[in-house]
Structure formats: structure tokens, C-alpha cells
Design a protein around this motif. Structure first.
Motif, PDB file in Angstrom:
ATOM      1  N   ASP A   1       0.824  -1.205   0.000  1.00 30.49           N
ATOM      2  CA  ASP A   1       0.000   0.000   0.000  1.00 30.49           C
ATOM      3  C   ASP A   1       0.859   1.256   0.000  1.00 30.49           C
ATOM      4  N   TYR A   2       0.347   2.262  -0.678  1.00 33.24           N
ATOM      5  CA  TYR A   2       0.966   3.586  -0.650  1.00 33.24           C
ATOM      6  C   TYR A   2       0.038   4.562   0.047  1.00 33.24           C
TER       7      TYR A   2
ATOM      8  N   SER B   1      -7.260  -3.348  -4.456  1.00 31.78           N
ATOM      9  CA  SER B   1      -6.709  -2.053  -4.844  1.00 31.78           C
ATOM     10  C   SER B   1      -5.266  -1.883  -4.406  1.00 31.78           C
ATOM     11  N   SER B   2      -4.760  -2.741  -3.532  1.00 27.44           N
ATOM     12  CA  SER B   2      -3.355  -2.688  -3.148  1.00 27.44           C
ATOM     13  C   SER B   2      -2.488  -3.176  -4.305  1.00 27.44           C
TER      14      SER B   2
ATOM     15  N   HIS C   1      -4.275  -0.493 -11.182  1.00 26.40           N
ATOM     16  CA  HIS C   1      -4.912   0.800 -11.405  1.00 26.40           C
ATOM     17  C   HIS C   1      -3.901   1.827 -11.910  1.00 26.40           C
ATOM     18  N   GLU C   2      -4.185   2.369 -13.073  1.00 24.28           N
ATOM     19  CA  GLU C   2      -3.299   3.345 -13.694  1.00 24.28           C
ATOM     20  C   GLU C   2      -3.101   4.573 -12.803  1.00 24.28           C
ATOM     21  N   LEU C   3      -4.067   4.864 -11.954  1.00 27.77           N
ATOM     22  CA  LEU C   3      -3.986   6.026 -11.068  1.00 27.77           C
ATOM     23  C   LEU C   3      -2.720   5.997 -10.222  1.00 27.77           C
TER      24      LEU C   3
ATOM     25  N   PHE D   1      -5.942  13.153   1.890  1.00 28.11           N
ATOM     26  CA  PHE D   1      -4.830  12.246   2.174  1.00 28.11           C
ATOM     27  C   PHE D   1      -5.408  10.868   2.490  1.00 28.11           C
ATOM     28  N   ASP D   2      -4.924   9.848   1.819  1.00 28.68           N
ATOM     29  CA  ASP D   2      -5.457   8.504   2.044  1.00 28.68           C
ATOM     30  C   ASP D   2      -4.512   7.497   1.416  1.00 28.68           C
ATOM     31  N   GLY D   3      -4.928   6.236   1.383  1.00 30.25           N
ATOM     32  CA  GLY D   3      -4.078   5.188   0.849  1.00 30.25           C
ATOM     33  C   GLY D   3      -4.688   4.470  -0.330  1.00 30.25           C
ATOM     34  N   THR D   4      -3.888   3.630  -0.959  1.00 30.64           N
ATOM     35  CA  THR D   4      -4.348   2.869  -2.114  1.00 30.64           C
ATOM     36  C   THR D   4      -5.553   1.998  -1.769  1.00 30.64           C
ATOM     37  N   TRP D   5      -5.656   1.580  -0.502  1.00 35.91           N
ATOM     38  CA  TRP D   5      -6.746   0.691  -0.093  1.00 35.91           C
ATOM     39  C   TRP D   5      -8.116   1.346  -0.244  1.00 35.91           C
TER      40      TRP D   5
END
Length: 460
Positions: free
Chosen positions: A178-179, A383-384, A395-397, A305-309
């Protein structure tokens, strides 16, 4: 996300009543996903999986229970709630998988209570290292089963396996990498005249000011949920505390460093600056994570602000139609590189006291066999960033941040992975005093963090 405590059994039960961030794990440990598009299994793994299938296909009817944290997928096809039970039943007709998903804080409270009472689910969500509900605590307490005999370990990155291990044995299966980052509204950035993405802290503040001057709320944060603070704080720390001292937390554990270090005070000060300058949505202490996310997807704030999850939540359709972007918070000074905040993701643990542990292991072997319909559904819904060999970026994002992680080697794990449960909570509580208008200083926040660390670490 997050390690998101190493207490002995007596003090562990007390620690288990504390709550923390769900999403967090560890990072700069070689968890680099191989994006070659191919998956593979060894002959040994295939033989083990085949034997498992024979056992699970026996005549005995079994009901497995699974509990995870998070929010239900907005499209009505949630992997844990809808897809996994169906595909497990198709593969193993005698096995019924009953699943539940709870919001993070509810999950932490519920799973701890169930495990402590001996009523825990067969499969549950666990976090890396020392994070709240971390794999170290769960293994020490006898709540997590040794998973060394699962068939697929050669296909999981070594860093992800280590982050879910205790005394050299795996007790959890990482959901990925995760980022932490900044989801942003590209249309609002253009509207405010932001023509270049900020590359450092001064230019990030400048972008926030342009948004504010244009009548746009720069950042929505969910300070009603205390753990949300970590999503910004750890990104700042990655660029302030660790670049020149990557072993800071190891030294901290050895008594050679202190959380009252000026670099941590500087981290707190930078986070405080966003509030002092009016860049964070008003009344953030009254907003939960769902409300803050809604502000963003409705186009009422430019960033969160959040994470890939939280990809599914933050890319869901809202009141506004706009193009999303994702970047690492550039808390670095001008001329310095931006460090990515990266961590092994939470994942699956099996209850060591389960009466159906063998069957649960068979389901895990099927889930991670690299080729089954269940594996394909998992990688499609996850999504991780995958830490399973050969799975491409979903995910390209996240491509720009992922490329930076893979190519530049400049990343830092989530700090709470190296702290006992309770330290991050102390940081959250003291920083909430700053948001609420009290005269608490960044130095007082770090002094409280350090005192809590020393109090808890001495029991390790």
C-alpha cells in the motif's frame, strides 16, 4: 497504511483493547511487485494444492467464518462479501463461507473481543508487524496459526512475507503493498491555476494557497476518526525524519533515539501548518472518514490524504464528474527528493484455535494458487499493489507513485509498524488538542509520544 506491539501475553490483552488505524503495514523491505504479466506455481505447490482439494472435497459439510475490515464496495460486488463466498462454494461444494465486513474501528473492537473469548472467526484480517492487531501480537497470543505449510510462498515477495512473520514463520498473508498519498481533483487544480504539480513542501503550500484564493477547500481530512491523522503525518515523516536516518526506529527501540527528536517536532509542525493556514476543511474534528471522502468525490475539496486501499471509495461517482490524480505528499525541502510512504498491506490470518483450520488453509491455497477463478477475482478487486509474482499493476492512477517506488528506491514504511500499540494513539490525541485550539505545541506532542513509547516498550 499501515506496524499498522510485542507485548508478553499478560500485557498483550491490555494492549488489545487499544484501537488504531486499519490500514497500515511496512514498506522498504523488497516488496516490489513483479509486473511481467505471468503467474507461476511450483510442482510442489500444485501437489500440495491438489491434496488440499481432496480434503476439502470430502463429504463433511463445513462452515467457515471470515471477518475483515473496510467499507463495502460501492458497485454491489464486494470481494469478501459477495464474490469469495460464491467461488469457494463452487470449488468446494461442502464448504460454506460466511463473511462479514466492519468499518475499521468497529472491526478492531469486535475481532479483539471475539478472539479473546475464544469465539473468533476462522479467517480474519491482520496487520503487519507491530501495527494495531499486528501479526506479532496475534502470533504471540496464540490467535494466529503458523502458515508455513501453505503452498504458494515462493510466489510472494520476501519483504511481504517477512512483514507478516514471527520468529521466522509466516502467520499472515499480505494483501499487497500500500501507498499513502494525495488523491486530487485535476479539474479543481486547473481552475485554481495550478499548472505544475508541487515537487516540494514550499510549492505544495503554494498550491494550497492558490486553491484557497480561488474559493476551493484545499484538503478534506477526517479528524473525527483519530487514525486518519496518520495518513498525512506518515507521509511528512517519510520526508523529514527518515531520509538521513533510515534506522531511526531501530535506534529508538534500542534507547539511542527519542520521539522527542527535533525531526519529529518538525514533522508535527508541518502538519500543524496546514491547519494554521486554513488549508484543511473547517470543523475537521466533526468529520468522519466517510464524510471527508464524500466531500472529495462531490468536488467540494481538491485533495484528501489517504491510501491505495481506499481506491474504490475515492474514485466512486459523486455529485461532480472530474479526473482524479494521485501523488506522494512532497514534504521534502526544495532540491531534495520526495520519499514514497509505502507499506505491506493488511491481509489474511487463520485462527489457530479454529476447528476447521485445515479446511481454511485449503481455501487460502486455492485463493493464492496463481490461476484459479478466485485468484483472478481477488487480484481484480484488490486495490493494493500486488506482491504476488507476475501480477501487473491494477490501477493506472497509482502508476506514477508505483514507478517512483520501483525505480528510485526512496521509500519509508509506516512508522507505527515499529511502535507499540498506543504510541500512534497518543500522537493522535495530542494533535487533536492542536486542531481543537488548545495551546499544545509540537514539542509537547512529541514528548507525549516518547513517554508513551518508553512506557510500553519496557514491557517488550
Amino acid at each position: 497504511m499501515k506496524t499498522r506491539s510485542k507485548k508478553r501475553t499478560g500485557t498483550l490483552l491490555l494492549a488489545l483493547m487499544l484501537t488504531l488505524l486499519a490500514g497500515c503495514g511496512s514498506g522498504n523491505n523488497g516488496n516490489q511487485p513483479a509486473n511481467n504479466g505471468n503467474t507461476s506455481t511450483t510442482p510442489e505447490a500444485e501437489a500440495t494444492a491438489a491434496a488440499a482439494t481432496d480434503t476439502a472435497s470430502s463429504a463433511k459439510k463445513v462452515t467457515l467464518t471470515m471477518m475483515v475490515s473496510g467499507t463495502k464496495a460501492p458497485d454491489g460486488q464486494d470481494f469478501a462479501l459477495d464474490i469469495m463466498p460464491k467461488l469457494v462454494k463452487e470449488k468446494f461444494p461442502n464448504v460454506t463461507l460466511e463473511t462479514s465486513k466492519l468499518p475499521d474501528e468497529q472491526y478492531f473492537t469486535s475481532i479483539r473481543t471475539k478472539l479473546a473469548s475464544g469465539q473468533g472467526p476462522d479467517i480474519y484480517w491482520v496487520f503487519p508487524r507491530n501495527a494495531s492487531l499486528g501479526v506479532l501480537d496475534m502470533a504471540k497470543a496464540g490467535y494466529a496459526a503458523d502458515l508455513s505449510d501453505l503452498a504458494f510462498w515462493d510466489n510472494i515477495s520476501q519483504g511481504a512475507k517477512e512483514d507478516m512473520s514471527y520468529e521466522g514463520k509466516p502467520y499472515g498473508i499480505a494483501g499487497g503493498l500500500d501507498y499513502l498519498g494525495v488523491y486530487y481533483n485535476q479539474d479543481l487544480f486547473k481552475q485554481a491555476g495550478i499548472t505544475e504539480m508541487p515537487q516540494d513542501w514550499p510549492s505544495f503550500l503554494e498550491a494550497c494557497q492558490k486553491l484557497k484564493d480561488a474559493g476551493i477547500t484545499p484538503i478534506s481530512l477526517a479528524d473525527k476518526d483519530p487514525w486518519f491523522l496518520q495518513f498525512g503525518m506518515y507521509q511528512i515523516a517519510a520526508n523529514v525524519v527518515y531520509p538521513d536516518e533510515m534506522d531511526f526506529d531501530t535506534k529508538l527501540q534500542a534507547g539511542e533515539k527519542s520521539l522527542s527528536d527535533p525531526k519529529w517536532a518538525a514533522t508535527i509542525s508541518k502538519m500543524k501548518e496546514l491547519y494554521d493556514k486554513g488549508y484543511v476543511v473547517k470543523n475537521s474534528l466533526g468529520l468522519g472518514s466517510a464524510q471527508a471522502a464524500q466531500l472529495f468525490i462531490d468536488g467540494k475539496s481538491a485533495m484528501i490524504f489517504d491510501g491505495t486501499w481506499d481506491y474504490a471509495t475515492l474514485t466512486a461517482k459523486g455529485a461532480a464528474d472530474f479526473t482524479r490524480g494521485f501523488f506522494s505528499l512532497p514534504a521534502n525541502e526544495a532540491g531534495q527528493p520526495t520519499y514514497v510512504s509505502a507499506a505491506t498491506a493488511a491481509g489474511f490470518a487463520l485462527n489457530a484455535k479454529s476447528e476447521n483450520l485445515d479446511v481454511a488453509k485449503e481455501v487460502m491455497n486455492y485463493l493464492f494458487d496463481g490461476q484459479s477463478d478466485l485468484f483472478k477475482a481477488w487480484t481484480g478487486a484488490n486495490s493494493s499493489i500486488s506482491v504476488y509474482k507476475g501480477v501487473a499493476l491494477n490501477h493506472e492512477l497509482f502508476k506514477e507513485v508505483n514507478d517512483s517506488y520501483l525505480n528510485n528506491g526512496k521509500s519509508v514504511y509506516f512508522p507505527n509498524q515499529m511502535w507499540p500499540t498506543g504510541v500512534a494513539e497518543e500522537m493522535e490525541a495530542k494533535f487533536a488538542e492542536i486542531i481543537g485550539g488548545r495551546k499544545t505545541t509540537p514539542e509537547q506532542v512529541t514528548e507525549a509520544m516518547d513517554a508513551k513509547f518508553k512506557e510500553l516498550w519496557k514491557n517488550k
